[in-house]
Design an enzyme around this catalytic site. Structure first.
Site, short mmCIF file in Angstrom:
data_model
loop_
_atom_site.label_atom_id
_atom_site.label_comp_id
_atom_site.label_asym_id
_atom_site.label_seq_id
_atom_site.Cartn_x
_atom_site.Cartn_y
_atom_site.Cartn_z
N SER A 1 0.31 -1.08 0.02
CA SER A 1 0.25 0.12 -0.01
C SER A 1 1.12 1.46 0.06
O SER A 1 2.13 1.59 0.61
CB SER A 1 -1.49 0.21 0.85
OG SER A 1 -1.75 -1.36 1.37
N GLN A 2 0.25 2.18 -0.46
CA GLN A 2 1.04 3.66 -0.50
C GLN A 2 1.27 4.61 1.04
O GLN A 2 0.18 3.79 1.57
CB GLN A 2 -0.06 4.85 -1.41
CG GLN A 2 -0.04 5.96 -0.93
CD GLN A 2 -0.89 6.91 -1.15
OE1 GLN A 2 -1.90 6.13 -1.18
NE2 GLN A 2 -1.38 7.88 -1.38
#
Ligand code: SAH
Length: 234
Positions: free
Chosen positions: A83-84
């Site tokens: 994930s970011q």
């Protein structure tokens, strides 16, 4: 002979050949926290401190190390992503983790979110449905010395009954509705952070109460779908 000795000596001295001591990405990581995470409003001091410390570049494929601190998710193989950074920080802050908490994560992936949780909580249990990812993140977390994190290869919809109930559950793949078994495995007063939806998803904070659950929409997100074991590709 002399030439070889000199060449050998140069190889040892040359920084591009030697194992770099310390952390070549330290300043990129501080910048990531400042601009992407504090800059967007994450305020929890413990979360910020951990994001400054955990070496995210160790959790991405070697060919993507230079992009490890970019403001986006990255591919980790098997059609999955890490994930970011902002989303990891945001979800972790929303879960309000206390040092004594026992946490369940669904979707181990690279192991990065698990490592962040492992720094903040007493125990972390994390489930990954794809065997190669469960194996690689399990051995990476072990190599990094996380004795309080246990990785299981299995189906997250079932949770981890033997270790339930949990103070916090963080789901990092998107189911189409709140998985009932996970609600069962949450303590009263416990928090679940979970993206819900299909193409359009919303991140929710679910709090378990004496009489049921409280559901609060946080922000629109884009996660990989949470897979049912029957749909899994070989
Ligand atoms: N938390 C991860 C991001 C993972 S991406 C990280 O920090 O890198 C979502 C992960 O959820 C993928 O690895 C995917 O294989 C896994 N996943 C999808 N459906 C699942 C299920 N039913 N049970 C457990 N893991 C699942």
């Amino acid at each position: 002979m002399k030439v070889f000795l000199i060449l050998g000596f140069l190889l040892i001295l040359s920084p591009s050949w030697a194992v770099t001591p310390g952390d070549p990405f330290a300043s990129k990581r501080q910048q990531m926290v400042r601009e992407q995470i504090e800059g967007r409003g994450v305020r929890d001091g413990r979360v910020l401190e951990v994001l400054r410390r955990v070496q995210r570049h160790l959790f991405v494929p070697a060919s993507l190390r230079n992009s490890a601190y970019d403001d986006r998710p990255l591919p980790i193989g098997h059609d999955q992503t890490i994930s970011q950074p902002y989303i990891v920080a945001y979800m972790t802050e929303a879960a309000k983790i206390n040092p004594a908490d026992r946490v369940l994560e669904i979707g181990t992936g690279s192991g990065y979110q698990a490592a962040v949780l492992g720094e903040l909580a007493k125990e972390v249990y994390t489930i990954e449905i794809l065997k190669p990812l469960a194996e690689s993140s399990g051995s990476l977390l072990e190599r990094l010395g996380y004795k309080n994190i246990k990785v299981r290869w299995g189906d997250g919809y079932q949770g981890w009954k033997e270790q339930a109930p949990f103070d916090v559950i963080i789901v990092t793949a998107a189911p189409s509705e709140i998985p009932g078994e996970l609600v069962k495995q949450l303590k009263t007063g416990g928090r679940m952070v979970v993206p819900i939806g299909g193409f359009f998803q919303e991140l929710y904070l679910i709090t378990k109460t004496d009489s049921g659950i409280k559901k609060e929409a946080l922000l629109p997100v884009r996660f990989v779908p949470m897979i049912h074991p029957a749909e899994k590709k070989k």
